[in-house]
Enzyme design. Structure first.
Site, PDB file in Angstrom:
ATOM      1  N   GLU A 171     -14.397 -38.680  77.350  1.00  0.00           N
ATOM      2  CA  GLU A 171     -14.315 -39.135  78.745  1.00  0.00           C
ATOM      3  C   GLU A 171     -15.695 -39.260  79.400  1.00  0.00           C
ATOM      4  O   GLU A 171     -15.846 -39.068  80.601  1.00  0.00           O
ATOM      5  CB  GLU A 171     -13.379 -38.205  79.539  1.00  0.00           C
ATOM      6  CG  GLU A 171     -11.937 -38.322  79.037  1.00  0.00           C
ATOM      7  CD  GLU A 171     -10.921 -37.542  79.870  1.00  0.00           C
ATOM      8  OE1 GLU A 171     -11.228 -36.423  80.308  1.00  0.00           O
ATOM      9  OE2 GLU A 171      -9.811 -38.064  80.067  1.00  0.00           O
ATOM     10  N   HIS A 412       6.895 -37.183  81.132  1.00  0.00           N
ATOM     11  CA  HIS A 412       5.507 -36.711  81.066  1.00  0.00           C
ATOM     12  C   HIS A 412       5.449 -35.344  80.402  1.00  0.00           C
ATOM     13  O   HIS A 412       6.134 -34.420  80.842  1.00  0.00           O
ATOM     14  CB  HIS A 412       4.895 -36.633  82.479  1.00  0.00           C
ATOM     15  CG  HIS A 412       3.444 -36.255  82.456  1.00  0.00           C
ATOM     16  ND1 HIS A 412       2.902 -35.285  83.263  1.00  0.00           N
ATOM     17  CD2 HIS A 412       2.417 -36.716  81.701  1.00  0.00           C
ATOM     18  CE1 HIS A 412       1.602 -35.166  83.010  1.00  0.00           C
ATOM     19  NE2 HIS A 412       1.281 -36.024  82.066  1.00  0.00           N
ATOM     20  N   HIS A 413       4.688 -35.254  79.335  1.00  0.00           N
ATOM     21  CA  HIS A 413       4.442 -33.982  78.658  1.00  0.00           C
ATOM     22  C   HIS A 413       2.961 -33.659  78.703  1.00  0.00           C
ATOM     23  O   HIS A 413       2.222 -34.015  77.778  1.00  0.00           O
ATOM     24  CB  HIS A 413       4.864 -34.048  77.182  1.00  0.00           C
ATOM     25  CG  HIS A 413       6.339 -34.114  76.968  1.00  0.00           C
ATOM     26  ND1 HIS A 413       6.884 -34.477  75.761  1.00  0.00           N
ATOM     27  CD2 HIS A 413       7.375 -33.852  77.801  1.00  0.00           C
ATOM     28  CE1 HIS A 413       8.209 -34.439  75.866  1.00  0.00           C
ATOM     29  NE2 HIS A 413       8.533 -34.080  77.086  1.00  0.00           N
ATOM     30  N   GLU A 414       2.507 -33.031  79.766  1.00  0.00           N
ATOM     31  CA  GLU A 414       1.152 -32.476  79.734  1.00  0.00           C
ATOM     32  C   GLU A 414       1.260 -31.189  78.920  1.00  0.00           C
ATOM     33  O   GLU A 414       2.054 -30.313  79.251  1.00  0.00           O
ATOM     34  CB  GLU A 414       0.668 -32.196  81.162  1.00  0.00           C
ATOM     35  CG  GLU A 414      -0.661 -31.461  81.249  1.00  0.00           C
ATOM     36  CD  GLU A 414      -1.791 -32.184  80.533  1.00  0.00           C
ATOM     37  OE1 GLU A 414      -2.156 -33.289  80.959  1.00  0.00           O
ATOM     38  OE2 GLU A 414      -2.303 -31.634  79.521  1.00  0.00           O
ATOM     39  N   HIS A 482      -2.631 -39.235  76.314  1.00  0.00           N
ATOM     40  CA  HIS A 482      -3.892 -39.033  77.046  1.00  0.00           C
ATOM     41  C   HIS A 482      -4.672 -37.874  76.422  1.00  0.00           C
ATOM     42  O   HIS A 482      -4.079 -36.909  75.928  1.00  0.00           O
ATOM     43  CB  HIS A 482      -3.615 -38.755  78.526  1.00  0.00           C
ATOM     44  CG  HIS A 482      -3.401 -40.018  79.301  1.00  0.00           C
ATOM     45  ND1 HIS A 482      -4.048 -40.295  80.477  1.00  0.00           N
ATOM     46  CD2 HIS A 482      -2.637 -41.102  79.026  1.00  0.00           C
ATOM     47  CE1 HIS A 482      -3.668 -41.485  80.920  1.00  0.00           C
ATOM     48  NE2 HIS A 482      -2.805 -42.002  80.054  1.00  0.00           N
ATOM     49  N   GLU A 483      -5.979 -38.002  76.454  1.00  0.00           N
ATOM     50  CA  GLU A 483      -6.913 -37.034  75.832  1.00  0.00           C
ATOM     51  C   GLU A 483      -6.678 -36.804  74.340  1.00  0.00           C
ATOM     52  O   GLU A 483      -6.905 -35.698  73.844  1.00  0.00           O
ATOM     53  CB  GLU A 483      -6.896 -35.677  76.562  1.00  0.00           C
ATOM     54  CG  GLU A 483      -7.328 -35.732  77.999  1.00  0.00           C
ATOM     55  CD  GLU A 483      -6.158 -36.014  78.935  1.00  0.00           C
ATOM     56  OE1 GLU A 483      -5.031 -35.619  78.614  1.00  0.00           O
ATOM     57  OE2 GLU A 483      -6.388 -36.645  79.976  1.00  0.00           O
ATOM     58  N   GLU A 501      -5.163 -43.038  76.150  1.00  0.00           N
ATOM     59  CA  GLU A 501      -6.263 -43.049  77.115  1.00  0.00           C
ATOM     60  C   GLU A 501      -7.540 -42.926  76.284  1.00  0.00           C
ATOM     61  O   GLU A 501      -8.155 -43.915  75.947  1.00  0.00           O
ATOM     62  CB  GLU A 501      -6.094 -41.922  78.118  1.00  0.00           C
ATOM     63  CG  GLU A 501      -7.150 -41.939  79.205  1.00  0.00           C
ATOM     64  CD  GLU A 501      -7.145 -40.668  80.018  1.00  0.00           C
ATOM     65  OE1 GLU A 501      -7.292 -40.763  81.238  1.00  0.00           O
ATOM     66  OE2 GLU A 501      -7.018 -39.572  79.430  1.00  0.00           O
ATOM     67  N   GLU A 507      -8.812 -42.935  86.491  1.00  0.00           N
ATOM     68  CA  GLU A 507      -8.585 -41.690  87.242  1.00  0.00           C
ATOM     69  C   GLU A 507      -9.897 -41.068  87.718  1.00  0.00           C
ATOM     70  O   GLU A 507      -9.947 -40.445  88.769  1.00  0.00           O
ATOM     71  CB  GLU A 507      -7.812 -40.686  86.377  1.00  0.00           C
ATOM     72  CG  GLU A 507      -8.573 -40.257  85.130  1.00  0.00           C
ATOM     73  CD  GLU A 507      -7.797 -39.262  84.240  1.00  0.00           C
ATOM     74  OE1 GLU A 507      -6.629 -38.997  84.532  1.00  0.00           O
ATOM     75  OE2 GLU A 507      -8.386 -38.763  83.265  1.00  0.00           O
TER      76      GLU A 507
HETATM   77  C1  NOJ Z   1      -5.160 -36.207  82.559  1.00  0.00           C
HETATM   78  C2  NOJ Z   1      -4.512 -37.533  82.397  1.00  0.00           C
HETATM   79  O1  NOJ Z   1      -5.441 -38.494  81.964  1.00  0.00           O
HETATM   80  C3  NOJ Z   1      -3.916 -37.928  83.728  1.00  0.00           C
HETATM   81  O2  NOJ Z   1      -3.382 -39.218  83.650  1.00  0.00           O
HETATM   82  C4  NOJ Z   1      -2.891 -36.926  84.127  1.00  0.00           C
HETATM   83  O3  NOJ Z   1      -2.433 -37.241  85.417  1.00  0.00           O
HETATM   84  C5  NOJ Z   1      -3.472 -35.511  84.148  1.00  0.00           C
HETATM   85  N1  NOJ Z   1      -4.171 -35.235  82.941  1.00  0.00           N
HETATM   86  C6  NOJ Z   1      -2.391 -34.456  84.323  1.00  0.00           C
HETATM   87  O4  NOJ Z   1      -1.568 -34.435  83.205  1.00  0.00           O
HETATM   88 CA    CA Z   2      -7.719 -38.127  81.083  1.00  0.00          CA
END
Ligand code: NOJ
Ligand code: CA
Length: 717
Positions: A171, A412-414, A482-483, A501, A507
């Site tokens: 990033e 969404h799975h963070e 993402h990440e 991503e 963001e």
């Molecule tokens: C980073 C992600 O790139 C973003 O899209 C997301 O909103 C946040 N993490 C929280 O999960």
């Molecule tokens: Ca990110």
């Protein structure tokens, strides 16, 4: 042949115990494989007779035993060629030619029980791919790669577009310097990245974009990264040489392999035209065909979501402000709501209605599930369970509402990088998705990886991302990660893996120093070489002080450039990232986002220069419509857009969404204008782009009424 050339050839061959060359199908690229007197494998690449890579060593080192880097003799070589055309499930074009010459070199080590290694080269018109293969053999079964010794010896101090080498994040902001000036410790705005593990001052990541002083474009990356760590490159600033550096695991090893085994492909895309770098399909061609047989359920899509409001701080992911919770022990209903929670039933319904009204396929909802109270930065294992909604999110009611409106909720799975936890719970999470009608999921890996000591880009995590894509495919679910590690063409193999991503996304413009105006002109030449990016474009309300007076953050583009990104930043998954209320303020500009396609029959790069500008035209899949995006960096410029190459067979209505005359990314970013003209294949559009600006253009066939009403675009203007 001139005598000097002859002497040189004799000299070169005397240095090599063995050498063999192949040419690309069009004859422009030439690859030579050689073995030095010490039995070290080497490669060398030239373009139109000029070296791109000088003789560069190849090999891999093994732990606790002799490596595969020297002492080789040649067992045999084979050459072959292939010319086939295949159809991607979705993409920038509807068919792809896979045309190459192959050289396979089988080597053996007489001093080490004749252990064998194969190096396979594939030479395309615009580049080279090669990989190491360890065939099945009696004296080598299980082995650990302790390092890779792939070298790319460049011919000079090239202009280089780089981000710091890192085991955990991509990033970063790009720097553009000479190769000899790379200093990864000077990485711009690096402190804004949640978690990072930079490698060394001279380490950079791939895809690495370079330009020589005589105008040759060179891009180094890899293809089909599975069961192996990602490759970073260490720059030798004196010799202009790059050498591979693999991401280690928790105990310092690089890869655990079992023969037969192979590494990912190392790729070098080369051309004297920047546009050829962007249209090269080399990485896709080197990736395995789709492992998913029935792909009928996989759909490119546009989505909106409960997302940007958290990034600009008007809503929160968390339901309550208690900072410290234990997942298994918390009575969520008894927590005091903070009054800012974004993912409420009412707010989600609003987004569903908005999506339905404007023709979007999906609605992403972040912060719907319990655990966000202390998700960030604690290296905690039990953060989320992926199945328990907050008390104010009624999943059943929302699914009914969404399905009545023919909109899909996006899961969404963070994981907060607690990947062991995610793997333990993923089957249950998938069941939850299936039970509630979700067919897409956005995953996230913010933070330090658990298993502790592993890295985002190491072999263990590389396998994790693939495992998730496979498991989701078995359950007919699409993926946006993402990440993760940066992509390497695996979207061909797992077409349900729509996007990643894996770079500095839009963001960052919400809450950091942001992405400089040149950022989006570099990404297609770097990050996007490996696959589509979920950049989340479409922010209309450019400045953050609209929400909180005094805030300095802003998106570093004009509004019109945000529209252009839907075309210049290829992805089959595109978000309209701004708030519905902001789109309602600018409905005429929003029309472009509603119209623009996400899947294409054809793509033409009309002009491009990394770090400066890109103009792209794409034909919508199975539709008589074209979309054009033109972007520039901080320099205002005129985009030249000849329609001659688009094979238009009649008159079209062109709608031009452009920067207003006085627009500027910093001083006046939201000033745009919209004009409509009749155009045909003779038209040459000239469009002024503001500093940090862009233009988006749609073309649709003109009706009889349009022909009467609208003015023809005058090319002389
Ligand atoms: C980073 C992600 O790139 C973003 O899209 C997301 O909103 C946040 N993490 C929280 O999960
Ligand atoms: Ca990110």
């Amino acid at each position: 042949m001139r005598i000097e050339v002859l002497i040189l050839l004799v000299l070169l061959s005397s240095l090599n115990a063995f050498a063999q060359s192949i040419q690309s199908p069009d004859g422009k690229l030439s690859l030579s494989f050689g073995l030095t007197a010490n039995g070290e494998p080497t490669h060398q690449l030239s373009y139109r007779g000029k070296p791109v890579l000088q003789k560069s060593k190849l090999g891999i080192e093994l732990k606790d035993q002799p490596g595969f880097s020297k002492g080789f003799t040649l067992l045999k070589t084979d050459t072959s060629q292939k010319d086939e055309t295949w159809k991607p499930v979705w993409g920038e074009v509807n068919q792809i030619r896979n045309h190459y010459k192959e050289l396979t070199v089988t080597l053996q080590q007489p001093a080490h029980k004749n252990r064998r290694m194969i190096i396979r080269f594939r030479l395309f018109n615009h580049g080279l791919g090669f990989r190491y293969e360890v065939p099945e053999q009696t004296d080598l079964k299980y082995f650990i790669v302790s390092d890779e010794r792939t070298e790319f010896n460049l011919t000079g101090d090239h202009k280089t577009f780089w981000i710091p080498g890192d085991y955990d994040t991509n990033e970063y902001i790009y720097s553009t310097t000479k190769l000899s000036e790379i200093d990864a410790t000077s990485g711009k705005a690096a402190q804004e990245i949640a978690f990072k593990t930079p490698i060394a001052a001279n380490a950079v990541q791939t895809p690495l974009m370079m330009k020589t002083s005589d105008g040759l474009y060179i891009n180094i990356h890899e293809a089909a990264l599975v069961n192996y760590p990602a490759m970073n490159l260490m720059a030798n600033k004196q010799t202009f040489s790059l050498s591979s550096h693999l991401v280690p695991d928790a105990v310092g090893n690089k890869a655990y392999l079992q023969a037969p085994a192979q590494t990912p492909w190392r790729t070098i895309v080369v051309s004297d035209k920047a546009a050829d770098i962007l249209t090269s399909r080399l990485i896709l061609n080197l990736s395995e065909p789709s492992k998913i047989r029935d792909v009928s359920w996989i759909k490119p899509q546009k989505y909106v979501g409960i997302w940007w409001e958290m990034h600009v701080g008007t809503a929160s992911w968390n339901y309550s402000d208690v900072g410290n919770i234990k997942l298994a022990e918390t009575d969520w209903a008894s927590l005091k709501p903070n009054g800012k929670h974004g993912a409420t039933t009412a707010n989600t319904k609003r987004y569903i209605d908005f999506a339905a009204q404007h023709g979007f396929d999906g609605v992403l909802v972040e912060g719907w599930n319990v655990g966000w109270e202390d998700w960030f930065g604690n290296w905690k294992e039990e953060v989320f369970d992926f199945v328990t909604p907050y008390p104010d999110f009624n999943v059943t009611e929302l699914q009914q509402h969404a399905s009545a409106k023919r909109v899909k909720l996006i899961m969404h799975h963070e994981t907060s990088a607690s990947v062991t936890n995610y793997e333990r719970r993923i089957d249950e999470a998938i069941n939850f998705m299936k039970q509630h009608g979700y067919d897409s999921v956005k995953t996230g890996y913010v933070g330090k990886i658990i298993p502790r000591g592993e890295h985002h880009d190491g072999q263990w995590m590389v396998n994790h991302y693939v495992r998730v894509a496979e498991k989701l495919a078995q359950n007919r679910i699409m993926l946006d990660a993402h990440e993760p590690v940066r992509p390497t063409g695996l979207h061909r193999t797992y077409p349900n893996w729509l996007a990643c991503e894996a770079a500095r996304g839009n963001e960052f413009n919400a809450w950091s120093t942001g992405n400089p105006p040149e950022h989006e002109t570099i990404l297609p030449f770097t990050r996007l070489m490996g696959g589509p990016m979920d950049y989340t474009p479409g922010i209309f309300q450019i400045k953050r002080d609209y929400y909180q007076p005094g805030k300095k953050e802003q998106v570093h583009t004009t509004l019109a450039k945000q529209l252009a990104l839907y075309v210049t930043m290829y992805s089959p998954l595109q978000m309209a990232a701004d708030l519905p209320g902001n789109y309602e303020r600018f409905m005429d500009a929003f029309q472009f986002i509603k119209d623009v396609a996400v899947d294409w029959d054809d793509t033409r790069i009309l002009e491009a220069e990394p770090g400066d500008y890109i103009t792209v035209a794409r034909k919508a899949k199975n539709k008589d419509e074209w979309y054009i995006g033109a972007i520039t960096d901080e320099q205002a410029r005129t985009a030249n857009i000849p329609l001659t190459s688009l094979t238009l067979k009649r008159s079209y209505v062109a709608t031009l969404y452009t920067d207003a005359a006085n627009a500027h990314w910093e001083n006046n970013p939201m000033a745009y204008q919209i004009q409509r003209f009749l155009v045909n294949d003779q038209t040459r559009l000239k469009v002024a782009l503001a500093s940090g600006g862009g233009a988006a253009i749609s073309l649709r066939p003109a009706s009889k009424e349009d022909m009467k009403k609208l003015q023809r675009y005058e090319t002389s203007r």
